[in-house]
Scaffold this motif. Structure first.
Motif, PDB file in Angstrom:
ATOM      1  N   MET A 129       4.761  74.564  30.381  1.00 48.25           N
ATOM      2  CA  MET A 129       5.746  74.072  29.428  1.00 48.25           C
ATOM      3  C   MET A 129       7.147  74.086  30.038  1.00 48.25           C
ATOM      4  SD  MET A 129       4.401  72.920  26.681  1.00 48.25           S
ATOM      5  CE  MET A 129       5.747  72.884  25.491  1.00 48.25           C
ATOM      6  N   GLY A 130       7.388  75.048  30.933  1.00 45.52           N
ATOM      7  CA  GLY A 130       8.664  75.061  31.651  1.00 45.52           C
ATOM      8  C   GLY A 130       8.833  73.811  32.496  1.00 45.52           C
ATOM      9  N   TRP A 131       7.746  73.375  33.143  1.00 44.98           N
ATOM     10  CA  TRP A 131       7.809  72.149  33.943  1.00 44.98           C
ATOM     11  C   TRP A 131       8.031  70.926  33.057  1.00 44.98           C
ATOM     12  CZ3 TRP A 131       8.719  71.881  38.898  1.00 44.98           C
ATOM     13  CH2 TRP A 131       8.369  72.961  39.716  1.00 44.98           C
ATOM     14  N   PHE A 132       7.418  70.940  31.880  1.00 46.92           N
ATOM     15  CA  PHE A 132       7.635  69.835  30.949  1.00 46.92           C
ATOM     16  C   PHE A 132       9.109  69.793  30.529  1.00 46.92           C
ATOM     17  CE2 PHE A 132       7.887  68.566  26.396  1.00 46.92           C
ATOM     18  CZ  PHE A 132       7.596  67.220  26.552  1.00 46.92           C
ATOM     19  N   SER A 133       9.678  70.954  30.200  1.00 45.30           N
ATOM     20  CA  SER A 133      11.090  71.010  29.832  1.00 45.30           C
ATOM     21  C   SER A 133      11.986  70.622  31.001  1.00 45.30           C
ATOM     22  CB  SER A 133      11.457  72.413  29.349  1.00 45.30           C
ATOM     23  OG  SER A 133      10.769  72.726  28.157  1.00 45.30           O
ATOM     24  N   LEU A 134      11.547  70.969  32.218  1.00 43.27           N
ATOM     25  CA  LEU A 134      12.322  70.615  33.407  1.00 43.27           C
ATOM     26  C   LEU A 134      12.545  69.109  33.473  1.00 43.27           C
ATOM     27  CD1 LEU A 134      13.600  71.190  36.188  1.00 43.27           C
ATOM     28  CD2 LEU A 134      11.293  71.036  37.163  1.00 43.27           C
ATOM     29  N   GLY A 135      11.535  68.341  33.102  1.00 44.54           N
ATOM     30  CA  GLY A 135      11.689  66.886  33.123  1.00 44.54           C
ATOM     31  C   GLY A 135      12.855  66.438  32.262  1.00 44.54           C
ATOM     32  N   GLY A 136      12.934  66.987  31.036  1.00 43.39           N
ATOM     33  CA  GLY A 136      14.043  66.636  30.168  1.00 43.39           C
ATOM     34  C   GLY A 136      15.378  67.056  30.750  1.00 43.39           C
ATOM     35  N   THR A 137      15.395  68.236  31.370  1.00 42.50           N
ATOM     36  CA  THR A 137      16.622  68.733  31.982  1.00 42.50           C
ATOM     37  C   THR A 137      17.083  67.820  33.109  1.00 42.50           C
ATOM     38  OG1 THR A 137      15.950  70.991  31.473  1.00 42.50           O
ATOM     39  CG2 THR A 137      17.668  70.719  33.136  1.00 42.50           C
ATOM     40  N   LEU A 138      16.145  67.387  33.937  1.00 39.58           N
ATOM     41  CA  LEU A 138      16.492  66.491  35.036  1.00 39.58           C
ATOM     42  C   LEU A 138      16.989  65.142  34.513  1.00 39.58           C
ATOM     43  CD1 LEU A 138      13.608  67.217  37.580  1.00 39.58           C
ATOM     44  CD2 LEU A 138      15.986  68.014  37.664  1.00 39.58           C
ATOM     45  N   GLY A 139      16.423  64.706  33.399  1.00 42.02           N
ATOM     46  CA  GLY A 139      16.909  63.477  32.784  1.00 42.02           C
ATOM     47  C   GLY A 139      18.353  63.619  32.337  1.00 42.02           C
ATOM     48  N   PHE A 140      18.661  64.758  31.693  1.00 39.36           N
ATOM     49  CA  PHE A 140      20.045  65.042  31.321  1.00 39.36           C
ATOM     50  C   PHE A 140      20.941  65.047  32.555  1.00 39.36           C
ATOM     51  CE2 PHE A 140      21.316  65.968  27.074  1.00 39.36           C
ATOM     52  CZ  PHE A 140      20.169  66.272  26.356  1.00 39.36           C
ATOM     53  N   ALA A 141      20.484  65.727  33.605  1.00 36.73           N
ATOM     54  CA  ALA A 141      21.298  65.864  34.818  1.00 36.73           C
ATOM     55  C   ALA A 141      21.543  64.526  35.490  1.00 36.73           C
ATOM     56  CB  ALA A 141      20.614  66.823  35.791  1.00 36.73           C
ATOM     57  N   ALA A 142      20.527  63.652  35.455  1.00 32.69           N
ATOM     58  CA  ALA A 142      20.663  62.351  36.112  1.00 32.69           C
ATOM     59  C   ALA A 142      21.560  61.407  35.321  1.00 32.69           C
ATOM     60  CB  ALA A 142      19.286  61.721  36.303  1.00 32.69           C
ATOM     61  N   ALA A 143      21.711  61.656  34.025  1.00 35.31           N
ATOM     62  CA  ALA A 143      22.427  60.713  33.166  1.00 35.31           C
ATOM     63  C   ALA A 143      23.855  60.429  33.624  1.00 35.31           C
ATOM     64  CB  ALA A 143      22.404  61.209  31.713  1.00 35.31           C
ATOM     65  N   PRO A 144      24.703  61.451  33.877  1.00 35.29           N
ATOM     66  CA  PRO A 144      26.070  61.117  34.289  1.00 35.29           C
ATOM     67  C   PRO A 144      26.138  60.370  35.605  1.00 35.29           C
ATOM     68  CG  PRO A 144      25.668  63.481  34.477  1.00 35.29           C
ATOM     69  CD  PRO A 144      24.520  62.901  33.719  1.00 35.29           C
ATOM     70  N   LEU A 145      25.219  60.701  36.540  1.00 41.42           N
ATOM     71  CA  LEU A 145      25.205  59.996  37.820  1.00 41.42           C
ATOM     72  C   LEU A 145      24.741  58.557  37.635  1.00 41.42           C
ATOM     73  CD1 LEU A 145      23.678  62.750  40.133  1.00 41.42           C
ATOM     74  CD2 LEU A 145      26.087  62.255  39.668  1.00 41.42           C
ATOM     75  N   LEU A 146      23.718  58.389  36.824  1.00 42.73           N
ATOM     76  CA  LEU A 146      23.196  57.050  36.568  1.00 42.73           C
ATOM     77  C   LEU A 146      24.227  56.192  35.847  1.00 42.73           C
ATOM     78  CD1 LEU A 146      20.763  55.092  36.624  1.00 42.73           C
ATOM     79  CD2 LEU A 146      20.047  56.079  34.433  1.00 42.73           C
ATOM     80  N   VAL A 147      24.843  56.766  34.816  1.00 41.12           N
ATOM     81  CA  VAL A 147      25.856  56.017  34.060  1.00 41.12           C
ATOM     82  C   VAL A 147      27.037  55.661  34.955  1.00 41.12           C
ATOM     83  CG1 VAL A 147      27.554  56.216  32.206  1.00 41.12           C
ATOM     84  CG2 VAL A 147      25.188  56.916  31.809  1.00 41.12           C
ATOM     85  N   ALA A 148      27.484  56.635  35.762  1.00 39.99           N
ATOM     86  CA  ALA A 148      28.610  56.368  36.655  1.00 39.99           C
ATOM     87  C   ALA A 148      28.267  55.284  37.667  1.00 39.99           C
ATOM     88  CB  ALA A 148      29.026  57.638  37.377  1.00 39.99           C
ATOM     89  N   ALA A 149      27.048  55.334  38.217  1.00 38.52           N
ATOM     90  CA  ALA A 149      26.641  54.344  39.212  1.00 38.52           C
ATOM     91  C   ALA A 149      26.598  52.943  38.624  1.00 38.52           C
ATOM     92  CB  ALA A 149      25.274  54.717  39.778  1.00 38.52           C
ATOM     93  N   VAL A 150      26.202  52.850  37.351  1.00 36.48           N
ATOM     94  CA  VAL A 150      26.064  51.537  36.721  1.00 36.48           C
ATOM     95  C   VAL A 150      27.387  51.037  36.144  1.00 36.48           C
ATOM     96  CG1 VAL A 150      24.976  50.306  34.793  1.00 36.48           C
ATOM     97  CG2 VAL A 150      23.610  51.847  36.220  1.00 36.48           C
ATOM     98  N   VAL A 151      28.122  51.936  35.484  1.00 34.84           N
ATOM     99  CA  VAL A 151      29.276  51.513  34.692  1.00 34.84           C
ATOM    100  C   VAL A 151      30.597  51.584  35.460  1.00 34.84           C
ATOM    101  CG1 VAL A 151      30.570  51.980  32.567  1.00 34.84           C
ATOM    102  CG2 VAL A 151      28.078  52.203  32.591  1.00 34.84           C
ATOM    103  N   ALA A 152      30.734  52.562  36.375  1.00 33.99           N
ATOM    104  CA  ALA A 152      32.032  52.778  37.027  1.00 33.99           C
ATOM    105  C   ALA A 152      32.531  51.529  37.745  1.00 33.99           C
ATOM    106  CB  ALA A 152      31.941  53.943  38.006  1.00 33.99           C
ATOM    107  N   GLY A 153      31.635  50.785  38.368  1.00 32.81           N
ATOM    108  CA  GLY A 153      32.055  49.616  39.135  1.00 32.81           C
ATOM    109  C   GLY A 153      32.312  48.382  38.303  1.00 32.81           C
ATOM    110  N   GLY A 154      31.436  48.113  37.334  1.00 30.95           N
ATOM    111  CA  GLY A 154      31.547  46.861  36.589  1.00 30.95           C
ATOM    112  C   GLY A 154      31.892  47.001  35.130  1.00 30.95           C
TER     113      GLY A 154
END
Length: 388
Positions: A129-154
């Motif tokens: 269950m910790g590994w399952f929760s880890l997936g959600g955590t990594l999704g949270f962590a990736a969000a600012p990087l993903l949003v910045a990569a997509v939105v910051a430029g255009g």
């Protein structure tokens, strides 16, 4: 091996869904910069994602208690992604709120059923269950990087590209469900559910609310706070948000491992005490050292996360869908309901003054869980249908 494969797939799918929970806070600085939102207006975006979600999650949990709804996993993943992907189009504040709320509804539909399916796949293992929760955590962590990569430029007009994780996540959910549906060839004795303990569940849920308000408050405003404390620009704030989310990756896995050695309630108690110290440090320590306390706060907030989900399921073993909907959903969404108050206080005073009370909430959470005991029948909640 098939069960391990299912947990890995479910964890990856969880990451794809929780990208959209993290994306809401990650988009806030861009809404402020491009549309000149005030703190209160920006926090209203977070509220929109949380309000409908907070009401809907227990309802979806109750539905999954009556009948398994595995099809919700791929459908809700797509719904969560579609709302965020469209939120950057147009200048209407009302439309933005509606689209973010739509994403919140998708997230609400996903979590109760995913918690049920993950518990079935894990066979009650805290580590799994910790590994399952880890997936959600990594999704949270990736969000600012993903949003910045997509939105910051255009700019916000590129947000439709953010639908890609939802498409990937829906496919992963389908593959995971197929793997669980295949005959395993194992006898797998069915356990009898234990007796519900509503009092312990209520105390745990209130503690999770304290954790949620602290986490959502920090995730919404930590970028602005760190910029003020360090004198850095947007990059400094984005880095702090990434640390807040990424530190949770360590906390999610560590929580499951610690619970295999000590009982879950003891681990949860100590995590809340760590969080008190860490959050206080965010407002007392000047300069770049604030990032250290961001990481400590992240670990303290995430170590108990998956443990609270399984504790809730074991306190309500006859209603694990409802338990998952509340501990993994409602109590988390409630944190978003308080962000307008924090935003209004920040507009009226200062951001530091508005955020400082967050250091007290983990202490309240510790008091709430102090009297809890480990459920006698751990993993009794796995007594569900053998099919997902």
């Amino acid at each position: 091996m098939r069960r391990n494969k299912s947990i890995i797939l479910l964890s990856a799918g969880h990451a794809c869904v929780d990208v959209y929970q993290g994306a809401v806070a990650a988009l806030v600085p861009f809404f402020v910069a491009e549309r000149a939102y005030s703190y209160a207006a920006a926090s209203g975006v977070v509220l929109a994602a949380s309000l409908l979600s907070s009401v809907a999650q227990p309802l979806f949990g109750a539905l999954t208690d009556r009948r398994p709804l595995p099809w919700l996993l791929p459908v809700s993943t797509l719904l969560g992604g579609a709302g965020i992907a469209l939120s950057g189009l147009g200048d209407s504040y009302a439309l933005t709120l509606a689209l973010v709320a739509l994403s919140g509804l998708g997230v609400a539909a996903y979590h109760p059923e995913s918690a049920r399916v993950a518990r079935l796949a894990s066979r009650g293992s805290h580590t799994a269950m910790g590994w399952f929760s880890l997936g959600g955590t990594l999704g949270f962590a990736a969000a600012p990087l993903l949003v910045a990569a997509v939105v910051a430029g255009g700019g916000l007009r590129l947000t439709p590209l953010l639908v890609i994780p939802a498409v990937v996540g829906s496919v992963l959910c389908l593959v995971a469900l197929r793997a669980l549906a295949e005959p395993s060839g194992e006898a797998g004795a069915r356990e009898v559910p234990g007796t519900d303990d509503p009092r312990s569940f209520a105390l745990l849920s209130l503690a999770v609310v304290c954790r949620s308000i602290t986490f959502i408050g920090l995730s919404t405003f930590i970028a602005f706070h760190v910029q003020e404390r360090t004198g850095g620009g947007t990059a400094s704030g984005t880095a702090a948000l990434f640390v807040l989310y990424a530190g949770g990756a360590v906390g999610s896995v560590l929580g499951g491992a610690l619970a295999e050695r000590w009982d879950r309630v003891a681990v949860v108690r100590r995590s809340y005490l760590l969080t008190v110290v860490a959050v206080a440090g965010l407002f007392l320590v000047p300069g770049p050292a604030v990032h250290v306390f961001v990481a400590l706060a992240s670990a303290g907030l995430y170590v108990p996360f998956s443990l609270q989900v399984t504790l809730g399921q074991d306190y309500l073993p006859t209603r694990i869908g409802t338990a998952g909907g509340i501990t993994l959903g409602l109590t988390v969404s409630v944190g978003g309901l308080t962000t307008p108050l924090i935003g209004a206080a920040a507009d009226a005073t200062s951001l530091r003054t508005a955020l400082a009370p967050l250091a007290l909430l983990p202490a309240v959470g510790w008091l709430l869980v102090r009297g809890l005991r480990e459920p006698r029948t751990a993993a009794a909640a796995v007594a569900t249908s053998g099919a997902p």
